[in-house]
Write a protein that holds these residues in place. Structure first.
Motif, mmCIF file in Angstrom:
data_model
loop_
_atom_site.group_PDB
_atom_site.id
_atom_site.type_symbol
_atom_site.label_atom_id
_atom_site.label_comp_id
_atom_site.label_asym_id
_atom_site.label_seq_id
_atom_site.Cartn_x
_atom_site.Cartn_y
_atom_site.Cartn_z
ATOM 1 N N GLY A 138 3.802 5.083 1.667
ATOM 2 C CA GLY A 138 3.523 5.719 2.942
ATOM 3 C C GLY A 138 2.086 6.161 3.093
ATOM 4 N N ALA A 139 1.469 6.638 1.997
ATOM 5 C CA ALA A 139 0.073 7.090 2.076
ATOM 6 C C ALA A 139 -0.851 5.937 2.437
ATOM 7 N N PHE A 140 -0.574 4.743 1.890
ATOM 8 C CA PHE A 140 -1.385 3.563 2.198
ATOM 9 C C PHE A 140 -1.229 3.169 3.663
ATOM 10 N N LEU A 141 0.013 3.133 4.149
ATOM 11 C CA LEU A 141 0.250 2.780 5.547
ATOM 12 C C LEU A 141 -0.369 3.806 6.492
ATOM 13 N N SER A 142 -0.230 5.090 6.151
ATOM 14 C CA SER A 142 -0.797 6.139 6.998
ATOM 15 C C SER A 142 -2.314 5.999 7.091
ATOM 16 N N ALA A 143 -2.944 5.720 5.967
ATOM 17 C CA ALA A 143 -4.401 5.553 5.969
ATOM 18 C C ALA A 143 -4.813 4.357 6.819
ATOM 19 N N LEU A 144 -4.058 3.269 6.715
ATOM 20 C CA LEU A 144 -4.369 2.097 7.536
ATOM 21 C C LEU A 144 -4.237 2.422 9.020
ATOM 22 N N MET A 145 -3.123 3.043 9.397
ATOM 23 C CA MET A 145 -2.895 3.368 10.805
ATOM 24 C C MET A 145 -3.996 4.279 11.347
ATOM 25 N N ARG A 146 -4.380 5.259 10.544
ATOM 26 C CA ARG A 146 -5.365 6.235 10.989
ATOM 27 C C ARG A 146 -6.731 5.587 11.214
ATOM 28 N N ARG A 147 -7.025 4.542 10.483
ATOM 29 C CA ARG A 147 -8.361 3.943 10.539
ATOM 30 C C ARG A 147 -8.463 2.762 11.492
ATOM 31 N N ILE A 148 -7.348 2.328 12.065
ATOM 32 C CA ILE A 148 -7.418 1.194 13.000
ATOM 33 C C ILE A 148 -8.181 1.603 14.247
ATOM 34 N N ASP A 149 -9.190 0.831 14.569
ATOM 35 C CA ASP A 149 -10.013 1.093 15.751
ATOM 36 C C ASP A 149 -9.354 0.407 16.943
ATOM 37 N N THR A 169 12.741 2.911 11.886
ATOM 38 C CA THR A 169 12.444 2.375 10.566
ATOM 39 C C THR A 169 12.526 3.467 9.513
ATOM 40 N N ASP A 170 12.831 3.037 8.295
ATOM 41 C CA ASP A 170 12.890 3.969 7.174
ATOM 42 C C ASP A 170 11.494 4.517 6.891
ATOM 43 N N THR A 171 11.430 5.815 6.625
ATOM 44 C CA THR A 171 10.163 6.432 6.245
ATOM 45 C C THR A 171 9.748 5.909 4.872
ATOM 46 N N PRO A 172 8.539 5.372 4.740
ATOM 47 C CA PRO A 172 8.106 4.857 3.430
ATOM 48 C C PRO A 172 8.057 5.964 2.385
ATOM 49 N N SER A 173 8.079 5.571 1.153
ATOM 50 C CA SER A 173 8.068 6.546 0.060
ATOM 51 C C SER A 173 6.735 7.280 0.003
ATOM 52 N N GLY A 174 6.813 8.535 -0.427
ATOM 53 C CA GLY A 174 5.597 9.307 -0.664
ATOM 54 C C GLY A 174 4.985 9.947 0.555
ATOM 55 N N GLU A 551 7.997 -7.911 4.646
ATOM 56 C CA GLU A 551 7.853 -6.609 5.295
ATOM 57 C C GLU A 551 7.202 -6.762 6.679
ATOM 58 N N GLN A 552 8.026 -6.849 7.710
ATOM 59 C CA GLN A 552 7.500 -7.065 9.062
ATOM 60 C C GLN A 552 6.545 -5.950 9.494
ATOM 61 N N GLY A 553 6.927 -4.702 9.257
ATOM 62 C CA GLY A 553 6.103 -3.585 9.690
ATOM 63 C C GLY A 553 4.755 -3.570 8.999
ATOM 64 N N THR A 554 4.753 -3.750 7.686
ATOM 65 C CA THR A 554 3.493 -3.761 6.940
ATOM 66 C C THR A 554 2.604 -4.898 7.401
ATOM 67 N N VAL A 555 3.183 -6.073 7.628
ATOM 68 C CA VAL A 555 2.409 -7.224 8.100
ATOM 69 C C VAL A 555 1.762 -6.921 9.453
ATOM 70 N N LEU A 556 2.501 -6.311 10.366
ATOM 71 C CA LEU A 556 1.952 -6.031 11.692
ATOM 72 C C LEU A 556 0.823 -5.001 11.630
ATOM 73 N N VAL A 557 0.969 -3.998 10.778
ATOM 74 C CA VAL A 557 -0.115 -3.019 10.632
ATOM 75 C C VAL A 557 -1.350 -3.688 10.047
ATOM 76 N N LEU A 558 -1.177 -4.498 9.017
ATOM 77 C CA LEU A 558 -2.310 -5.196 8.418
ATOM 78 C C LEU A 558 -2.916 -6.208 9.379
ATOM 79 N N ALA A 559 -2.080 -6.844 10.193
ATOM 80 C CA ALA A 559 -2.606 -7.771 11.203
ATOM 81 C C ALA A 559 -3.514 -7.032 12.181
ATOM 82 N N ALA A 560 -3.114 -5.827 12.586
ATOM 83 C CA ALA A 560 -3.954 -5.030 13.486
ATOM 84 C C ALA A 560 -5.278 -4.668 12.830
ATOM 85 N N VAL A 561 -5.258 -4.426 11.523
ATOM 86 C CA VAL A 561 -6.502 -4.161 10.795
ATOM 87 C C VAL A 561 -7.450 -5.357 10.928
ATOM 88 N N GLY A 562 -6.894 -6.570 10.902
ATOM 89 C CA GLY A 562 -7.716 -7.770 11.027
ATOM 90 C C GLY A 562 -8.160 -8.070 12.431
#
Length: 603
Positions: A138-149, A169-174, A551-562
């Motif tokens: 969860g900390a990794f996903l939160s950091a990604l979401m927070r930094r997406i411009d 969706t299930d809350t990620p660990s941590g 992981e559909q959710g993780t892929v979509l967040v990372l896609a937005a980063v790109g």
């Protein structure tokens, strides 16, 4: 088709595509022009084996329930002698405790929502699966979401990401569930999605809110122009936050509930303590006067204001106070999308910002058309807005030639690529009404771009026999075809790429990511166009790994980063290739195809 180990060793590209060759169900649009826009693969929402729901994490600083989950049990009678010995302070505290107990008693513990799973849309409502973040921390996903411009470049990726962020969706660990909901809502707000952001914060029970979620809830209410949404939060938020905005929220809520005396006391307190001054205090005072018994008449003047804030935007919008156009230049584009959705504003006031909202993915084709039609009926409609509505109506009525003439006028009547794409979205269903024929083959690329902007892929495919092999229309259909069989030949691809190497590289990325181009040919074309599809970096490794885990959710967040760029000129072929490939591998082929087609239309 499957990739053999021998062929996989030929190219670095093939390493990233090992799992991409697996078959994914094709999707298509209903031929009914008025059918809802949908890009969901067949079988979406079918039951799948789910991982066990995580145990809810305790929320730091939150009280435990005062009553057991037996809501029908009577409260014990107070001891009369102890009652006589209580001081006024003790009596007040006891009364407060009793009121809190009764409040909790109204809702059975079984009905309280766990923060182990948060969201508003399930798989059966076009959401993604509950385990969409899998093993990702969860900390990794939160950091990604927070930094997406945000907003990001792709309209279709933004639409897909909105679905993911709104899903149950299930809350990620941590990570605390309420804090993760706050990160999701904050990203939605920066994407221009005010209403979905508010829905996510309201999907958490108030007594589970964290300081972070209180903060984002305030932002969401202001983005939506809905100060009344702050009323259930003002008291508990004041216990964990010293922000003066919560004192003003109490004032506004007192005014809205017809208690002008209390509202005035809070306003006067804020003024004495200089917790807020100038227009910020005046706007809050204006909201307090909007209640049934409001007594304070407030005039808002913007002469000395040089910056628009969420507070100023939200309260001015809620009270229908006109905001000077120059102040919108001091904020991001997402605020224009908030404005386009504001129901308290006249349609004529929303049309000028609707184009930006549509391009961001906030407004659909249907919503955009409805807004233009409503604006025409407004007393405040401008000549330009009236002409837009008239031209749009002409695109739906009369002969095919008359309708085509109206469409050309709409597309060519704007100057910037973004405005042109907005007109494509606006005219998507009108374009689908033009009969596919050689007569309009010169307009085929524009018609196809318009249809695909709303996901009308089946209608667009009717033009396959009328597009030139070196045209954008041919390239868009090559990636958008929901029933594609086989692969695109190198000669056809090379014929298109010769005309525009930049779009050729984007087409190469889309075709290869979709598994519609031979890997040997992909390596040769990548080298010729200097597309660099075989390169790797930390981002490519992360999105490849997330796709491998499904992981559909993780892929979509990372896609937005790109996709962190204002327009498609900043999207590299490498990023597009990995986004399309990863989405396809996690079962989001429809979104992958539309993003690949959007790259050609806008790249």
């Amino acid at each position: 088709m499957k990739i053999s180990a021998a062929k996989a060793s030929i190219l670095a590209i093939a390493v990233t595509l090992g799992a991409a060759a697996l078959g994914v169900p094709a999707i298509g649009q209903n031929r009914d022009q008025d059918a809802p826009e949908s890009l969901l693969p067949e079988g979406f929402g079918d039951p799948v084996e789910q991982t066990p729901t995580p145990t809810p994490q305790p929320v730091p600083g939150q009280p435990t329930p005062l009553l057991p989950p037996t809501t029908g049990a009577p409260l014990p009678a107070p001891d009369e002698e102890e009652e006589e010995e209580q001081s006024e302070e003790e009596a007040a505290a006891a009364a407060q405790a009793l009121a809190e107990a009764l409040r909790k008693a109204e809702l059975p513990a079984s009905s309280r929502r766990s923060t182990a799973r948060v969201g508003v849309v399930g798989p059966d409502g076009q959401g993604i699966e509950a385990d969409a973040y899998g093993r990702t921390r969860g900390a990794f996903l939160s950091a990604l979401m927070r930094r997406i411009d945000a907003p990001i470049a792709s309209r279709w990726l933004s639409i897909a990401l909105r679905r993911a962020l709104m899903s149950r969706t299930d809350t990620p660990s941590g990570v605390n569930g309420a804090d993760f909901a706050a990160e999701r809502a904050w990203l939605l707000l920066r994407m221009g999605e005010a209403k979905p952001a508010q829905a996510i914060v309201q999907a958490v029970d108030t007594d589970r809110y964290t300081p972070k979620l209180f903060q984002v809830a305030m932002q969401a209410a202001l983005a939506k122009g809905d100060p009344a949404a702050l009323c259930p939060l003002a008291d508990p938020a004041s216990e964990v936050s010293e922000e003066p905005s919560w004192l003003l929220a109490k004032a506004m809520c007192a005014g809205l509930t017809s208690d002008p005396g209390t509202a005035g006391q809070f306003i006067d307190q804020a003024r004495r303590q200089r917790l807020a001054t100038g227009i910020d205090l005046l706007l809050a005072e204006k909201v307090t006067g909007a209640g049934a018994n409001g007594r304070r008449a407030v005039t808002i003047e913007w002469d000395d204001v040089d910056q628009l804030t969420a507070w100023r935007y939200g309260l001015a919008t809620a009270t229908n106070v006109a905001i000077p156009a120059a102040l919108f230049e001091t904020v991001g584009r997402h605020v224009q999308a908030w404005r386009a959705q504001a129901p308290m504003l006249d349609a004529a006031a929303r049309v000028p910002v609707a184009a930006a909202a549509a391009v961001m993915g906030v407004l659909s084709n249907i919503a955009y058309v409805d807004l233009v039609a409503a604006a025409e009926q407004s007393e405040d409609v401008t000549p330009e807005e009236s002409a837009l509505a008239s031209d749009l109506r002409d695109a739906y009525v009369g002969s095919a030639e008359d309708r085509m003439t109206a469409l050309r006028a709409l597309w060519n009547g704007v100057e910037t690529p973004e405005a042109r794409h907005a007109r494509s979205i606006l005219t998507a269903r009108a374009a689908a009404r033009i009969p596919a024929s050689e007569t309009y083959s010169a307009d085929a690329s524009a018609l196809i771009a318009a249809m695909l902007s709303a996901g009308l892929d089946i209608q667009a495919m009717d033009w396959a026999e009328f597009v030139a092999s070196d045209s954008d229309g041919w390239a868009m259909l090559a990636v958008a075809d929901p029933d594609a069989e086989g692969q695109v030949g190198y000669g056809d691809f090379d014929n298109y790429a010769d005309n525009d190497p930049r779009k050729g590289a984007l087409l190469l990325a889309g075709l290869t990511g979709l598994g519609r181009f031979d890997f040997d040919d992909a390596g040769r074309a990548s080298a010729a166009l200097q597309a660099g599809l075989g390169a790797q970096n930390s981002w490519t490794r992360e999105i490849m790994a997330a796709a491998e885990r499904g992981e559909q959710g993780t892929v979509l967040v990372l896609a937005a980063v790109g996709m962190q760029t204002r327009d498609w000129r900043g999207v590299s072929p490498l990023a597009l290739f990995h986004i399309v490939s990863a989405l396809r591998r996690v079962g989001l082929e429809g979104e992958a195809r539309m993003i690949a087609a959007e790259a050609i239309a806008r790249g």
